[in-house]
Design an enzyme around this catalytic site. Sequence first.
Site, PDB file in Angstrom:
ATOM      1  N   GLU A  37       1.842   5.044  -6.085  1.00 47.80           N
ATOM      2  CA  GLU A  37       0.983   4.175  -5.272  1.00 47.80           C
ATOM      3  C   GLU A  37       1.753   2.954  -4.794  1.00 47.80           C
ATOM      4  O   GLU A  37       2.486   2.332  -5.574  1.00 47.80           O
ATOM      5  CB  GLU A  37      -0.210   3.742  -6.125  1.00 47.80           C
ATOM      6  CG  GLU A  37      -1.505   3.673  -5.376  1.00 47.80           C
ATOM      7  CD  GLU A  37      -1.978   5.033  -4.869  1.00 47.80           C
ATOM      8  OE1 GLU A  37      -1.744   5.337  -3.678  1.00 47.80           O
ATOM      9  OE2 GLU A  37      -2.557   5.784  -5.655  1.00 47.80           O
ATOM     10  N   SER A 128      -9.007   8.238   2.613  1.00 49.01           N
ATOM     11  CA  SER A 128      -8.335   8.491   3.897  1.00 49.01           C
ATOM     12  C   SER A 128      -9.192   9.150   4.958  1.00 49.01           C
ATOM     13  O   SER A 128      -8.761  10.081   5.640  1.00 49.01           O
ATOM     14  CB  SER A 128      -7.068   9.322   3.702  1.00 49.01           C
ATOM     15  OG  SER A 128      -6.183   8.620   2.911  1.00 49.01           O
ATOM     16  N   SER A 130      -9.902   7.627   7.638  1.00 48.40           N
ATOM     17  CA  SER A 130      -9.282   7.259   8.920  1.00 48.40           C
ATOM     18  C   SER A 130      -8.117   8.179   9.258  1.00 48.40           C
ATOM     19  O   SER A 130      -7.998   8.645  10.386  1.00 48.40           O
ATOM     20  CB  SER A 130      -8.848   5.794   8.932  1.00 48.40           C
ATOM     21  OG  SER A 130      -8.361   5.402   7.691  1.00 48.40           O
ATOM     22  N   ASP A 174      -0.940   9.018   3.848  1.00 42.59           N
ATOM     23  CA  ASP A 174      -2.265   9.587   4.100  1.00 42.59           C
ATOM     24  C   ASP A 174      -2.217  10.633   5.212  1.00 42.59           C
ATOM     25  O   ASP A 174      -2.770  11.731   5.083  1.00 42.59           O
ATOM     26  CB  ASP A 174      -3.266   8.482   4.472  1.00 42.59           C
ATOM     27  CG  ASP A 174      -3.324   7.393   3.416  1.00 42.59           C
ATOM     28  OD1 ASP A 174      -2.799   7.618   2.310  1.00 42.59           O
ATOM     29  OD2 ASP A 174      -3.881   6.320   3.697  1.00 42.59           O
ATOM     30  N   TYR A 224      -3.272  -5.926   1.595  1.00 45.05           N
ATOM     31  CA  TYR A 224      -2.320  -4.817   1.736  1.00 45.05           C
ATOM     32  C   TYR A 224      -1.078  -5.315   2.474  1.00 45.05           C
ATOM     33  O   TYR A 224       0.056  -5.128   2.017  1.00 45.05           O
ATOM     34  CB  TYR A 224      -2.989  -3.676   2.512  1.00 45.05           C
ATOM     35  CG  TYR A 224      -2.146  -2.433   2.637  1.00 45.05           C
ATOM     36  CD1 TYR A 224      -2.226  -1.423   1.695  1.00 45.05           C
ATOM     37  CD2 TYR A 224      -1.273  -2.263   3.710  1.00 45.05           C
ATOM     38  CE1 TYR A 224      -1.454  -0.270   1.808  1.00 45.05           C
ATOM     39  CE2 TYR A 224      -0.499  -1.125   3.834  1.00 45.05           C
ATOM     40  CZ  TYR A 224      -0.594  -0.132   2.875  1.00 45.05           C
ATOM     41  OH  TYR A 224       0.175   0.993   2.991  1.00 45.05           O
TER      42      TYR A 224
HETATM   43  C1  GLA Z   1      -3.198   3.245   1.674  1.00 45.69           C
HETATM   44  C2  GLA Z   1      -2.142   3.438   2.767  1.00 45.69           C
HETATM   45  C3  GLA Z   1      -1.011   4.355   2.282  1.00 45.69           C
HETATM   46  C4  GLA Z   1      -0.459   3.872   0.944  1.00 45.69           C
HETATM   47  C5  GLA Z   1      -1.592   3.599  -0.051  1.00 45.69           C
HETATM   48  C6  GLA Z   1      -1.083   2.968  -1.326  1.00 45.69           C
HETATM   49  O1  GLA Z   1      -3.833   4.444   1.414  1.00 45.69           O
HETATM   50  O2  GLA Z   1      -2.731   3.980   3.938  1.00 45.69           O
HETATM   51  O3  GLA Z   1      -0.017   4.423   3.266  1.00 45.69           O
HETATM   52  O4  GLA Z   1       0.355   2.757   1.112  1.00 45.69           O
HETATM   53  O5  GLA Z   1      -2.580   2.748   0.499  1.00 45.69           O
HETATM   54  O6  GLA Z   1      -0.284   3.852  -2.025  1.00 45.69           O
END
Ligand code: GLA
Length: 388
Positions: A37, A128, A130, A174, A224
């Site tokens: 992660e 995910s 999106s 994702d 983020y």
């Molecule tokens: C989100 C982002 C991914 C990744 C995760 C954390 O899902 O879209 O690209 O960075 O967070 O692992």
Amino acid sequence: MDTDINFVKSEFIERYGNHKTGLRVYFAPGRVNLIGEHTDYNGGYVFPCALNFGTYLVIRPNNTNLIRLATTNFRFSANVSVKSMEPQAKHWINYPMGVMDQLIKQGLSLEGMDMMFSGTIPNGAGLSSSASIEMVTAVALNDLLEFNLDMLDLVKLSQKAENEFVGVKCGIMDQFASGMGKKDHAVFINCKTLDYETIPVNPGDYKILITNTNKRRGLAGSKYNERRSQCEAAVKILSKTKKIKFLGDLNLKQFNKLQHLLTDEIILKRARHVVSENERVLEAIQALQSDELVTFGRLMNESHDSLRDDYEVTGIELDTLVEEARKIEGVLGSRMTGAGFGGCTVSLVHNDSLEKFTGQVGTAYKSAVGLKPDFYIAEIGDGARRLE
Ligand code: GLA
């Protein structure tokens, strides 16, 4: 799956007209990340799998210069020109539009289309949704308009759409998982080289259980992006001494020798998470391939603890779920999955403990946090594709 498709088709026909010919149906899945992660944008390793839920798209050319976008999930719909795309303030259509914007920028010509989307991923759960909207759009237009782009091109342009059009600086995990996923396999991705391998996941008497905090992820976007810059700051400092481009270029041994250079405690912690998480991914895959699920579970736990203590992206909701899960016999490991700050946890749970898990974790979470969690048994499905 059939009922889903028929529902989306009938919504399509109701909106765009009652002739059934020429309809095509596509699907792109959401994902759950098993381990790795906040490593993707650091040139590191990730190990996600595609899920059986995701986004359906029923689509048909309409012989006009307009692309008409609608979904069964929200009321907002729009007609946009095939020539150019403008981001809209906070609407779901930015995901398909972002993809179309990238296609146009690559010099490809779009044609008028009617589109009806339908998502089966719980909203804002960090599974995910999106990426699945982006990937289903990319795969459908590529197929219908015969652009001949390969799946990796579609993955990359979908990520770019999210970075540039939607404005979230996500990594590639994702979209990659949604595009390259394979039934009953997880995808081991080297996010620096984009080499990947699908690895069988057969947890025997165990299930991969997803628990949704049902917490809306308010500040997720800005936090983020902040984590990303902190990692970049670490690279900037370390690269003065050792030639690296990403934190993923360092293994733990190399990092331990250099870590004294990171005098800012926060930056040190962020970097330590990324480097240690990368090692855990490699160990976890080895454990999985030798059927050592106990080790796999331990690594999941360590991953969460590092995301909680060093990367600081968990919060009371995720931490409570994980803590309660770990109290139950038959739970080999439990961790947050996705970006964090809410969203979901993923746990490895023995079949005989599933009922106890949902009961006990559900009650304890409700009394600690005041929210009711949702539980889904993850079924690992195939990546983005045409269904009909
Ligand atoms: C989100 C982002 C991914 C990744 C995760 C954390 O899902 O879209 O690209 O960075 O967070 O692992």
